[in-house]
Design an enzyme around this catalytic site. Structure first.
Site, PDB file in Angstrom:
ATOM      1  N   GLU A  85      -1.925   9.099  -1.374  1.00 27.76           N
ATOM      2  CA  GLU A  85      -2.959   8.332  -0.681  1.00 27.76           C
ATOM      3  C   GLU A  85      -4.258   9.129  -0.566  1.00 27.76           C
ATOM      4  OE1 GLU A  85      -3.404   5.775   3.464  1.00 27.76           O
ATOM      5  OE2 GLU A  85      -1.907   7.368   3.352  1.00 27.76           O
ATOM      6  N   ASP A  92       0.818  -1.206   0.000  1.00 31.58           N
ATOM      7  CA  ASP A  92       0.000   0.000   0.000  1.00 31.58           C
ATOM      8  C   ASP A  92       0.853   1.259   0.000  1.00 31.58           C
ATOM      9  OD1 ASP A  92       0.880  -0.767   2.577  1.00 31.58           O
ATOM     10  OD2 ASP A  92      -0.474   0.685   3.471  1.00 31.58           O
ATOM     11  N   ARG A 145       6.164   4.263   5.413  1.00 29.46           N
ATOM     12  CA  ARG A 145       5.832   4.266   6.839  1.00 29.46           C
ATOM     13  C   ARG A 145       5.823   2.841   7.397  1.00 29.46           C
ATOM     14  NH1 ARG A 145      -0.078   6.308   5.263  1.00 29.46           N
ATOM     15  NH2 ARG A 145      -1.188   4.326   5.047  1.00 29.46           N
ATOM     16  N   ASP A 146       5.383   2.708   8.627  1.00 30.53           N
ATOM     17  CA  ASP A 146       5.396   1.404   9.298  1.00 30.53           C
ATOM     18  C   ASP A 146       4.176   0.581   8.895  1.00 30.53           C
ATOM     19  OD1 ASP A 146       3.585   3.069  10.510  1.00 30.53           O
ATOM     20  OD2 ASP A 146       4.096   2.481  12.561  1.00 30.53           O
ATOM     21  N   GLU A 147       4.123   0.251   7.598  1.00 29.21           N
ATOM     22  CA  GLU A 147       2.993  -0.512   7.063  1.00 29.21           C
ATOM     23  C   GLU A 147       3.518  -1.401   5.936  1.00 29.21           C
ATOM     24  OE1 GLU A 147      -1.676   0.391   5.929  1.00 29.21           O
ATOM     25  OE2 GLU A 147      -0.378   1.961   6.728  1.00 29.21           O
TER      26      GLU A 147
END
Length: 902
Positions: free
Chosen positions: A751, A475, A479-481
């Site tokens: 996004e 996605d 970042r922390d994803e």
């Protein structure tokens, strides 16, 4: 109709003679000369080349050999199939290399010459073929920093080598070396799958790297997805707390004898210069801890610990299906910035995914820190708040003395800007370069127009795809994803399949979709690291949408068949939760990140009922399951699910539509989904389309859709005769729109529609990625509707091409070209005064139906000749304001006078 066209062209071409066809671009399982297949019946594809129009294949002959000896010959087979033709010979053998060639007969009756030889090599086809043992570091690990372990093995190769093959995988990521040279050019291996059920291994030909005499194998491991930090809750050790290696080297000597080198307790282990490595946080490399020469035979490893063997399973091992992550473009900084806060920042001019390679000279112990960010704030300072807990920091400690080069190994960053701290002296931009990483998908599609802003939008779509296709469709990359969100993937798939060859990429990922289903329910992310949360409408439907669209884009019937049970199980998991055929239970993300007006004075909003959305996607998934059942000749399923579809649509009408056709949610997304998925009776569709257009105009020709409505919005407008409104939306430059981020300087898709607000401030930092491909789904409309380059369901994979341009928006030119499995298909239009020129290229062994925007065939010319006099073209009459014609292969140029856009 396609069969009639085939006969028509065959008869036509038999009346004339032409050049002999040649065969090129041989592929096995969609790959060029792959090493390491565990597909027992590999599929072969090839392309015909013949400058004569209307060339079709009528027969083929394939021959397969091993070590120069015949293995299988198909014989002359009467067929026009040249894509995904399955091997049907004797069982293929583990580790064995094979060669194959093909010749074809075309519709002039002439056989081609045999093609140049292509090759493929099998992987290890049975668990018993693995002689290697899993091994772990033999020392006590530091459980806090977890430095990257080194593994080392010395062995001898005493005879002349004919072939040497390495099979390797790991718990964690690996980099492998033979005699100091890197094995392969893949990164982040073994990639990410649902490890407990499916762990891929890679296969490398290392014949040229092997020496006669003493050799050294060296491997570095990193935490990776296996035990590193992944997800939102700072969870680690998700698949296990261990880090381990499995490696097998098979050597075949020229005299026919073999030797096998395996991972076992004889290997030595130690730590090295990579003292910390995490995907989100970056890497720390202390060059003072480098064990110089450890990859070479002569290195003294007496103080290294013996590896520990481990009893991990090998039952989950499988060969690699998709193209690995590789390094691609290398970008130099466009400027060196000194921010208002005094920070030293490099601007690479492009939001990208990968890492920075740095050269530096300094003293031992000097520490250089590189921080990565996508944007600067409105004051021009370095901005990282949107990274959440991800550090995106690489730290390099110098050994001292000569110039040193640093780059990370088991992490990546999403960035345009890099902040430098601790660099000895003044940083020279020439000492820095950004290396772009993404899965090695072949670039297949090009799209260009006369509008520079739309060309930049296409640039942003392509870079967003590259940055988020790192072994799984993530996605966001910063970042922390960085997770395989299913909703994003299904929304963007058709756009992705134009820009890149994603057949294998998604075929592999879909196997993890099936593996991670929970009683048929589809988790939010794949591989699933978020627990039991599943079946959000428009996210979980990835299980039906992507297999069907992959079939349309590539003609890949085998993947459709492989996913059929997954598709069916998903539909049944919904049915279990319905009442009176209504899917009105459970959690749903809804039309994620739709436009929310800040001051809604008239009391309306773009909020779409989540259960209305769910019912639409339920019907759509049932329809796709019916489509798949028909293709796979599952007649009973097709009939049963047709009955279910009728019931689901009837329930939708009863629950969500008034007798006059008004929906309970009057939003753009509600009408778009109802129209695109055919939820409404035909007599009420036109009025629904008018309501949609009214809504768009009431917002000043702005969209209000989110992740689920946006992919279909312009398609619906074009379908119902409102291409002019679709163009208004495409060309809108103010928020919310596709061009607003472009005008704000975006180089990838955002996004949020307003990730950066008009005043330069940011949207909420908790969820504000500037590289998030979902809204790039507009690309599909630009390629398949604006230019009009498409494929028919009766000839998927561009076997039967559709060209139906929708000219408008003040564009003077628009064109698209796509590398299909048959060759390049292209279409484009130019408006010059009152004259429209349409160029079409149709590859050999395909046919095309072309829609020409005119009402009188006698006023159209093709390559300067009256259309009616061109014998290779068959007129099919008028349809929807177009003259419809059919052609075979060749290049065509049509000219006509313009008419008002529909």
């Amino acid at each position: 109709m396609n069969k009639i066209l085939f006969v028509f062209i065959a008869v036509l071409c038999s009346l004339s003679t032409g050049a002999q066809s040649t065969v090129k671009n041989l592929r096995t399982e969609n790959l060029t000369d792959p090493v390491g297949l565990d597909v027992l019946q590999p599929r072969f594809s090839w392309q015909l080349e013949n400058n004569k129009r209307n060339t079709l294949q009528t027969a083929y002959e394939i021959k397969v050999t091993a070590n120069g000896r015949p293995v299988w010959n198909s014989g002359k087979t009467n067929s026009d199939s040249s894509v995904h033709v399955a091997y049907k010979g004797p069982a293929l053998q583990s580790g064995q290399p094979y060669s194959w060639q093909v010749r074809v007969w075309d519709n002039s009756g002439k056989p081609s010459a045999w093609s140049p030889a292509a090759s493929f090599q099998m992987a290890l086809l049975h668990p018993a073929d693995w002689k290697a043992e899993w091994i772990e570091p033999g020392y006590t690990e530091d459980d806090t920093m977890r430095p990257c372990p080194l593994f080392r093995k010395i062995f001898s190769s005493v005879k002349k080598v004919a072939r040497a093959t390495i099979y390797i995988t790991s718990h964690g990521m690996y980099e492998a070396f033979l005699n100091g040279n890197r094995i392969g050019n893949a990164y982040l291996t073994p990639g990410w799958t649902s490890y407990k059920k499916r762990l891929q291994y890679q296969v490398y030909d290392v014949t040229d790297q092997l020496r006669q005499g003493t050799n050294a194998l060296g491997v570095i491991l990193g935490n990776g997805w296996y035990r590193g930090f992944i997800g939102f809750e700072k969870q680690n050790n998700f698949y296990g707390k261990d880090i381990a290696l499995l490696l097998q080297l098979t050597i075949t000597y020229s005299d026919g004898t073999t030797a096998t080198i395996v991972s076992d307790g004889s290997w030595k282990t130690a730590t090295g210069p990579i003292t910390y490595s995490e995907i989100y946080n970056g890497e720390t490399i202390d060059a003072r801890k480098d064990k110089t020469g450890w990859m070479q035979p002569g290195y003294k490893d007496d103080d290294w610990a013996a590896a520990k063997t481990a009893a991990f399973t090998k039952e989950n091992l499988l060969a690699t299906y998709n193209e690995p992550v590789k390094a691609h473009e290398v970008l130099k900084p466009v400027k060196l910035i000194k921010t208002p806060k005094g920070e030293t920042v490099l601007d690479f001019g492009q939001n990208l995914v990968g890492w920075v390679r740095m050269k530096v000279t300094g003293n031992a112990g000097d520490s250089v820190k590189l921080f990565h960010a996508e944007v600067l704030d409105k004051a021009g300072n370095f901005y990282t708040e949107n990274l959440r807990s991800a550090k995106q920091k690489n730290t390099y400690v110098l050994k001292g003395g000569a110039t040193e080069t640093f780059f990370p190994h088991f992490t990546w960053q999403g960035f345009r800007y890099v902040k430098i701290e601790g660099y000895p002296g003044t940083p020279d931009p020439d000492n820095f370069e950004a290396v772009v990483l993404h899965s090695d998908m072949e670039p297949t599609g090009t799209f260009t127009t006369s509008n520079p802003l739309i060309n930049q939008l296409q640039h942003n779509i392509q870079w967003g795809q590259k940055g988020n296709f790192l072994d799984v469709p993530t996605d966001c990359p910063q970042r922390d994803e960085r997770l395989g969100w299913t909703g994003d993937a299904q929304a963007f798939f058709r756009t992705a399949s134009f820009n890149r060859g994603v057949n294998n990429f998604f075929a592999k990922w879909l196997k993890d979709v099936a593996a991670d289903q929970i009683d048929g329910r589809v988790p939010f992310v794949i591989p699933n690291i978020l627990g039991n949360s599943a079946n959000s409408a428009g996210w979980a439907d990835v299980a039906t949408i992507v297999p069907w669209q992959l079939y349309l884009a590539y003609g890949d019937k085998r993947t459709l068949a492989a996913q059929y049970n997954s598709m069916k199980n998903y539909v049944e998991s919904i049915r279990k939760t319905t009442s009176n055929d209504l899917w009105n239970t459970g959690f749903h993300f809804g039309d994620w990140l739709f436009y929310r007006p800040g001051d809604d004075n008239d009391g309306r909003a773009a909020v779409t009922d989540k259960y209305l959305i769910a019912q639409c996607f339920y019907a759509h998934s049932v329809q796709l399951l019916i489509n798949a059942a028909k293709v796979l000749d599952k007649k009973e399923d097709a009939a049963a699910y047709s009955d279910l579809l009728n019931a689901v649509k009837a329930a939708f009408l009863k629950e969500y539509m008034t007798p006059s056709g008004r929906l309970v949610s009057g939003t753009q997304t509600a009408y778009v989904l109802a129209l695109y998925f055919d939820m409404l009776p035909e007599n009420l569709r036109e009025q629904a389309a008018r309501r949609l257009v009214y809504n768009i105009k009431s917002y000043g020709n702005h969209l209000t859709t989110g992740f689920l409505g946006t992919p279909y919005l312009c398609h619906v407008l074009t379908r119902f005769g409102y291409s002019n409104v679709a163009y208004d939306l495409l060309l809108q430059e103010t928020y919310p729109s596709w061009l607003y981020p472009v005008k704000m300087g975006a180089t990838t898709i955002w996004e949020r529609w307003d990730g950066i607000k008009p005043d330069g401030s940011f949207q909420t930092p908790g969820m504000n990625s500037f590289n998030h491909y979902a809204y790039g789904a507009i690309g599909d409309w630009m390629y398949r509707k604006m230019v009009g380059l498409d494929t028919y369901e009766d000839g998927p994979g561009y076997k039967h091409i559709k060209v139906m341009p929708h000219i408008g928006g003040g564009f003077k030119q628009a064109s698209a070209a796509l590398k299909t499995y048959y060759g390049t298909a292209s279409a484009g239009w130019t408006v010059n005064g009152s004259t429209i020129t349409i160029d079409v290229e149709v590859p050999a062994n395909t046919t095309a139906t072309i829609f020409l925007p005119a009402t009188d065939a006698s006023a159209i010319t093709e390559s300067g000749k009256p259309l009616t006099s061109v014998k290779e073209i068959k007129s099919l009459g008028n349809e929807e304001g177009y003259i419809r014609v059919q052609t075979g292969s060749g290049k065509y140029r049509f000219s006509m006078q313009s008419r008002p856009a529909k």
